[in-house]
Design an enzyme around this catalytic site. Structure first.
Site, PDB file in Angstrom:
ATOM      1  N   CYS A  47     -50.540  14.325   1.203  1.00  0.00           N
ATOM      2  CA  CYS A  47     -51.216  13.053   0.979  1.00  0.00           C
ATOM      3  C   CYS A  47     -51.989  12.567   2.188  1.00  0.00           C
ATOM      4  CB  CYS A  47     -50.203  11.958   0.638  1.00  0.00           C
ATOM      5  SG  CYS A  47     -48.932  12.405  -0.510  1.00  0.00           S
ATOM      6  N   GLY A  69     -55.825  15.033  -0.625  1.00  0.00           N
ATOM      7  CA  GLY A  69     -55.201  14.957  -1.935  1.00  0.00           C
ATOM      8  C   GLY A  69     -56.191  14.516  -2.978  1.00  0.00           C
ATOM      9  N   ASN A  93     -46.891   9.863   3.365  1.00  0.00           N
ATOM     10  CA  ASN A  93     -47.330  11.251   3.499  1.00  0.00           C
ATOM     11  C   ASN A  93     -46.198  12.039   4.119  1.00  0.00           C
ATOM     12  OD1 ASN A  93     -48.671  13.680   4.044  1.00  0.00           O
ATOM     13  ND2 ASN A  93     -49.551  12.909   5.942  1.00  0.00           N
ATOM     14  N   GLY A  94     -45.759  13.114   3.458  1.00  0.00           N
ATOM     15  CA  GLY A  94     -44.700  13.935   4.034  1.00  0.00           C
ATOM     16  C   GLY A  94     -43.684  14.360   3.005  1.00  0.00           C
ATOM     17  N   TYR A 140     -56.145  23.669   9.472  1.00  0.00           N
ATOM     18  CA  TYR A 140     -56.705  23.584   8.125  1.00  0.00           C
ATOM     19  C   TYR A 140     -56.790  22.181   7.534  1.00  0.00           C
ATOM     20  CZ  TYR A 140     -57.222  24.518   3.106  1.00  0.00           C
ATOM     21  OH  TYR A 140     -57.662  24.536   1.818  1.00  0.00           O
TER      22      TYR A 140
END
Length: 495
Positions: A32, A60, A138-139, A283
């Site tokens: 996310c 996302g 996020n995670g 990335y």
């Protein structure tokens, strides 16, 4: 210059490779992006959150959402709009106008299989005995099943299957016996384990939280009298905001109604224990972002240079697989002095294929997304730079595409080490039996890809890439910053 792992790649496909070539592909996947905005002067923030989320859309593309509240209005009213799809699919001018509030949080989401449903979209809005909270996360937590079971035994009823809801419950439960939200967050952090960057909007405060290892990034910015929390600095640039600083690993930052930034570092670890996800630099992050003040662009340039130093090969042209392979290819070209060129035309209307979880139509996704430029590659020895290989399916198709366009040789260079182990901290790297490098030698992988040579970035180069910051190498080495879960529950309680 020496040639490495030389072979007749064009006709080397073996029957043993079918296991991998039949599977969907291919990139490591992030969970996310999060964003929070607090306009101290009282202006509406929904449009700022919307444009900030647009700049984080690469993190996302399955669902997104915005939740706002008005600090000058009655407490407890949070306006929310969220749904499945891209930002421009979920939001309209009308919906943004209906989101009145000067403090809010936003979220863009990618999920693993089984989790792509509307009820799992974020932000989550929590109404509890002390008021309201809106959270975006996020995670990935690694102790979600235990915490979820414990909460369920005390009467908790879950509306989603995401670990964010578990975090929300823990914060709410701690808040009952603590003087403020930020202290409740600290108490919750003592129980949760894993990777997380959180943005939280309370009725009068904007809070940013980063896990003690710093797996996931989070930074602070300011535009006029508005304060911004974001996963990446590119969101600050989009909003015309000034970068203030990164949230430290383990830090809780609280922005109050006067524009003061309060810091709680009680959960911070010694710097040598910090473990950022190295794939932010390889990335995930946009190349124009800085993660903990390290340029993502420079990191990728350096990865390409290290590949040229450690794994040189004679060739006529260096090309990158769009988009993240392009910068590393430039670095390889700079170091090797082999010309850099464009070998692929990318369909701009196709998003990152890994974002879509459905597997039924993946077989043709590579050609829908990319096409080789015959004029650029015909009769030439090509060095193809990509950021990673997971199962090998997509890489094999791209090598084949170059050969069909007339490339005389194709030498593959990967700007990360081989994936040997899964990730449990929010990056969707699959189990070992699906990782091509876990079950095959370098030479076998070269044959599977149909390449003339193959080389990966060396693990020891990762520290140089990240300029000495503490990083996680677990997916390459099997040594994780914390003990992984005893059973792989990814996909069941994933973000």
């Amino acid at each position: 210059m020496r040639r490495e792992q030389r072979g007749n790649g064009a006709n080397n496909m073996k029957e043993q490779t079918v296991h991998f070539l039949d599977k969907p592909e291919e990139k490591p996947r992030e969970a996310c992006g999060v964003l929070g905005v607090y306009d101290i002067d009282g202006g509406n923030v929904a449009s700022s959150i919307y444009y900030g989320l647009f700049s984080l859309q690469h993190r996302g593309q399955e669902s997104c959402g915005i939740a706002v509240t008005d600090t000058n209005g009655p407490k407890g009213i949070i306006r929310t709009h969220k749904g499945m799809g891209l930002c421009n699919e979920v939001f309209t001018e009308e919906t943004l106008q209906g989101l009145d509030g000067n403090i809010g949080v936003g979220h863009v989401r990618y999920s693993t299989a089984g989790g792509s449903v509307p009820e799992n979209s974020q932000p989550l809005v929590l109404n509890y005995i002390k008021g309201t909270l809106a959270l975006a996360h996020n995670g990935n937590l690694i102790n979600t099943p235990n915490l979820r079971s414990e909460l369920a035994r005390t009467g908790a009823i879950f509306q989603t299957t995401i670990d964010t809801e578990v975090m929300a419950y823990e914060i709410a439960r701690a808040r009952v016996n603590t003087p403020n939200v930020e202290t409740a967050v600290e108490e919750a952090m003592k129980k949760i384990k894993g990777a997380y960057a959180l943005v939280i909007a309370s009725p009068r405060k904007l809070i940013g939280v980063r896990d003690p290892f710093g797996f996931k990034p989070l930074c602070i910015g300011k535009r006029d009298n508005s304060y911004i929390l974001a996963s990446e600095t590119c969101a600050l640039d989009t909003l015309g905001a000034e970068f203030i600083r990164d949230v430290k690993p383990g830090e809780i930052v609280t922005i109050d109604r006067h524009g003061n930034i309060h810091s709680n570092t009680a959960m911070c670890l010694p710097r040598e224990k910090e473990a950022r996800c190295i794939f932010e630099y390889i990335y995930f992050a946009r190349p124009d972002s800085y993660i903990d003040e390290v340029s993502v662009y420079r990191s990728r340039i350096m990865a390409g240079k290290y590949l040229a130093i450690d794994s040189p090969v004679e060739a006529d042209l260096v090309v990158g697989v769009p988009e993240s392979g392009n910068v590393a290819a430039m670095g390889y070209s700079m170091e090797s002095r082999i010309p850099y060129g464009t070998a692929f035309v990318k369909n701009s209307y196709v998003g990152r294929t890994f974002i879509k979880p459905k597997q039924s139509s993946r077989e043709s996704s590579v050609r829908v997304k990319l096409n080789a430029l015959r004029e650029a590659v015909e009769g030439k020895r090509i060095i193809m730079i990509d950021d990673s290989i997971v199962r090998g399916t997509t890489s094999a198709r791209i090598v084949s595409m170059l050969r069909e366009a007339g490339a005389k040789e194709v030498h593959v260079r990967i700007s990360s080490p081989p994936f040997l182990h899964p990730c449990y901290f929010g990056t969707d790297i699959p189990s070992e039996d699906q990782l091509i490098a876990h079950k095959h030698t370098l030479e076998e992988i070269r044959e599977i890809l149909g390449a003339d040579s193959l080389a990966y970035l060396k693990v020891e180069r990762l520290t140089e890439m990240s300029e000495g910051l503490g990083i996680c190498r677990g997916c390459f080495t099997g040594t994780y910053p914390m003990d992984p879960p005893t059973e792989d529950i990814r996909g069941e309680y994933q973000k």
